[in-house]
Design a protein around this motif. Sequence first.
Motif, PDB file in Angstrom:
ATOM      1  N   ASN A 230      48.896  38.016  96.414  1.00 11.06           N
ATOM      2  CA  ASN A 230      49.972  38.433  95.295  1.00 11.06           C
ATOM      3  C   ASN A 230      49.946  38.179  94.176  1.00 11.06           C
ATOM      4  OD1 ASN A 230      51.103  40.152  97.727  1.00 11.06           O
ATOM      5  ND2 ASN A 230      52.531  38.710  98.064  1.00 11.06           N
ATOM      6  N   ASP A 231      49.837  36.837  93.923  1.00 10.83           N
ATOM      7  CA  ASP A 231      49.503  36.237  92.784  1.00 10.83           C
ATOM      8  C   ASP A 231      48.362  36.536  91.871  1.00 10.83           C
ATOM      9  OD1 ASP A 231      52.171  34.594  93.193  1.00 10.83           O
ATOM     10  OD2 ASP A 231      51.102  32.929  93.783  1.00 10.83           O
ATOM     11  N   PHE A 232      47.427  36.866  92.749  1.00 10.41           N
ATOM     12  CA  PHE A 232      46.233  37.151  91.938  1.00 10.41           C
ATOM     13  C   PHE A 232      46.131  38.765  91.596  1.00 10.41           C
ATOM     14  CE2 PHE A 232      41.858  38.960  91.907  1.00 10.41           C
ATOM     15  CZ  PHE A 232      41.216  38.041  91.229  1.00 10.41           C
ATOM     16  N   ARG A 233      47.096  39.338  92.237  1.00 14.79           N
ATOM     17  CA  ARG A 233      47.238  40.873  91.712  1.00 14.79           C
ATOM     18  C   ARG A 233      48.229  40.820  90.577  1.00 14.79           C
ATOM     19  NH1 ARG A 233      49.752  42.401  96.367  1.00 14.79           N
ATOM     20  NH2 ARG A 233      48.214  41.539  97.690  1.00 14.79           N
ATOM     21  N   ASP A 234      49.075  39.991  90.467  1.00 17.32           N
ATOM     22  CA  ASP A 234      50.008  39.668  89.363  1.00 17.32           C
ATOM     23  C   ASP A 234      49.399  39.204  88.030  1.00 17.32           C
ATOM     24  OD1 ASP A 234      52.113  40.674  91.019  1.00 17.32           O
ATOM     25  OD2 ASP A 234      52.992  38.515  91.104  1.00 17.32           O
TER      26      ASP A 234
ATOM     27  N   ALA B  19      48.924  41.201  84.769  1.00 11.53           N
ATOM     28  CA  ALA B  19      49.129  40.578  83.345  1.00 11.53           C
ATOM     29  C   ALA B  19      48.020  40.438  82.361  1.00 11.53           C
ATOM     30  CB  ALA B  19      49.376  38.962  83.651  1.00 11.53           C
ATOM     31  N   GLN B  20      46.650  40.086  83.117  1.00 20.44           N
ATOM     32  CA  GLN B  20      45.501  40.250  81.977  1.00 20.44           C
ATOM     33  C   GLN B  20      45.253  41.723  81.533  1.00 20.44           C
ATOM     34  OE1 GLN B  20      42.677  38.887  84.691  1.00 20.44           O
ATOM     35  NE2 GLN B  20      42.684  36.893  83.955  1.00 20.44           N
ATOM     36  N   GLU B  21      45.393  42.806  82.190  1.00 20.05           N
ATOM     37  CA  GLU B  21      45.410  43.882  81.568  1.00 20.05           C
ATOM     38  C   GLU B  21      46.234  44.444  80.773  1.00 20.05           C
ATOM     39  OE1 GLU B  21      45.732  48.634  83.643  1.00 20.05           O
ATOM     40  OE2 GLU B  21      45.400  46.628  84.996  1.00 20.05           O
TER      41      GLU B  21
ATOM     42  N   GLN C 247      47.579  42.196  78.599  1.00 16.19           N
ATOM     43  CA  GLN C 247      47.258  41.349  77.452  1.00 16.19           C
ATOM     44  C   GLN C 247      46.035  41.745  76.716  1.00 16.19           C
ATOM     45  OE1 GLN C 247      45.679  37.703  78.440  1.00 16.19           O
ATOM     46  NE2 GLN C 247      46.074  36.873  76.470  1.00 16.19           N
ATOM     47  N   HIS C 248      45.399  42.712  77.535  1.00 17.24           N
ATOM     48  CA  HIS C 248      44.187  43.294  76.895  1.00 17.24           C
ATOM     49  C   HIS C 248      44.611  44.625  76.071  1.00 17.24           C
ATOM     50  CE1 HIS C 248      40.133  44.711  76.255  1.00 17.24           C
ATOM     51  NE2 HIS C 248      40.389  45.891  76.831  1.00 17.24           N
ATOM     52  N   ARG C 249      45.571  45.480  76.622  1.00 12.29           N
ATOM     53  CA  ARG C 249      46.206  46.607  75.930  1.00 12.29           C
ATOM     54  C   ARG C 249      46.991  45.947  74.877  1.00 12.29           C
ATOM     55  NH1 ARG C 249      49.089  49.988  80.857  1.00 12.29           N
ATOM     56  NH2 ARG C 249      47.089  50.775  81.879  1.00 12.29           N
ATOM     57  N   VAL C 250      47.576  44.911  75.089  1.00  9.14           N
ATOM     58  CA  VAL C 250      48.420  44.656  73.571  1.00  9.14           C
ATOM     59  C   VAL C 250      47.464  44.146  72.425  1.00  9.14           C
ATOM     60  CG1 VAL C 250      49.859  42.409  72.717  1.00  9.14           C
ATOM     61  CG2 VAL C 250      50.643  43.620  74.848  1.00  9.14           C
ATOM     62  N   LEU C 251      46.360  43.320  72.991  1.00  8.04           N
ATOM     63  CA  LEU C 251      45.408  43.070  71.943  1.00  8.04           C
ATOM     64  C   LEU C 251      44.927  44.348  71.280  1.00  8.04           C
ATOM     65  CD1 LEU C 251      43.305  39.978  73.672  1.00  8.04           C
ATOM     66  CD2 LEU C 251      45.038  39.976  71.498  1.00  8.04           C
ATOM     67  N   GLU C 252      44.452  45.186  72.187  1.00  8.01           N
ATOM     68  CA  GLU C 252      43.886  46.518  71.530  1.00  8.01           C
ATOM     69  C   GLU C 252      45.199  47.294  70.611  1.00  8.01           C
ATOM     70  OE1 GLU C 252      42.834  48.875  74.942  1.00  8.01           O
ATOM     71  OE2 GLU C 252      40.790  48.021  74.994  1.00  8.01           O
ATOM     72  N   THR C 253      46.077  47.203  71.004  1.00  9.36           N
ATOM     73  CA  THR C 253      47.299  48.032  70.239  1.00  9.36           C
ATOM     74  C   THR C 253      47.431  47.241  68.895  1.00  9.36           C
ATOM     75  OG1 THR C 253      48.245  48.711  72.290  1.00  9.36           O
ATOM     76  CG2 THR C 253      49.690  48.727  70.108  1.00  9.36           C
ATOM     77  N   THR C 254      47.419  45.874  69.054  1.00  5.67           N
ATOM     78  CA  THR C 254      47.546  45.093  67.803  1.00  5.67           C
ATOM     79  C   THR C 254      46.372  45.245  66.836  1.00  5.67           C
ATOM     80  OG1 THR C 254      48.774  43.495  69.048  1.00  5.67           O
ATOM     81  CG2 THR C 254      48.026  42.639  66.874  1.00  5.67           C
ATOM     82  N   SER C 255      45.280  45.329  67.278  1.00  2.27           N
ATOM     83  CA  SER C 255      44.084  45.456  66.630  1.00  2.27           C
ATOM     84  C   SER C 255      44.058  46.874  65.967  1.00  2.27           C
ATOM     85  CB  SER C 255      42.837  45.345  67.386  1.00  2.27           C
ATOM     86  OG  SER C 255      41.677  45.750  66.797  1.00  2.27           O
TER      87      SER C 255
END
Length: 164
Positions: A91-95, A99-101, A103-111
Motif C-alpha cells: 500500500n505504501d509503495f502504491r502511495d 505521489a511521484q507521478e 510530483q512529476h505532473r507539478v514539475l511539468e506544469t511549473t515548467s
Amino acid sequence: MAASLSTRHIQARPQDQELDLRRAQVAQRKAQRQKRNLELLQGSLSAKRVERQAPWLAGLHRVADGGLVATGVAAVVCTGLTLHWQNRWGNDFRDLNAAQELQHRVLETTSSLEQFHLLKAQQPGALVATRSEDLVFVPQPPSAREAVDQIHRPLSFSVIASGY
C-alpha cells in the motif's frame, strides 16, 4: 430328500468353518496391527513408561514438546506479521508511486508556466502594468476557534422587506 439335505449341510460345514477361521485370523491380524499402531502412537506421545524408568528423560521430553509447540506458534505469528507488513509495504509503495507521478505532473506544469511567462516577458507589450488600484486585498481567514463559533451560532431570522 431329507437325507440329501443333511449331507449337503454337513459337507458345507467344513467350508464354512474354514472360511470363518480365515475371517477370524484376518480380524485378529487387523486388531493386532491397530493395537500395535495405537501402542506406537501412545508410546511416542505419553511418557508414562519412560517416566517410571528415567524421570529426568520424561521431563526432557516434556520440555522438547513444549518447545515444539512454542516454535509452531511463533512460526504462525511470524507468518501473520510478515503478511501484514507485506500488505502495508504494498500500500505504501502504491502511495509513493502516486505521489511521484503527481510530483512529476507539478514539475511539468511549473515548467510550462515558466516557459509561458518567459515568452510573455520577451514581449513587453503583452504584459499589463500593475497599479495599486488593481490589487485586490483578501481578508485573513478566521481562526479555527472563530470558525467553530460561527458554525455553532444560532441562525437569525428576520422579516425581509418587500420590494427593492
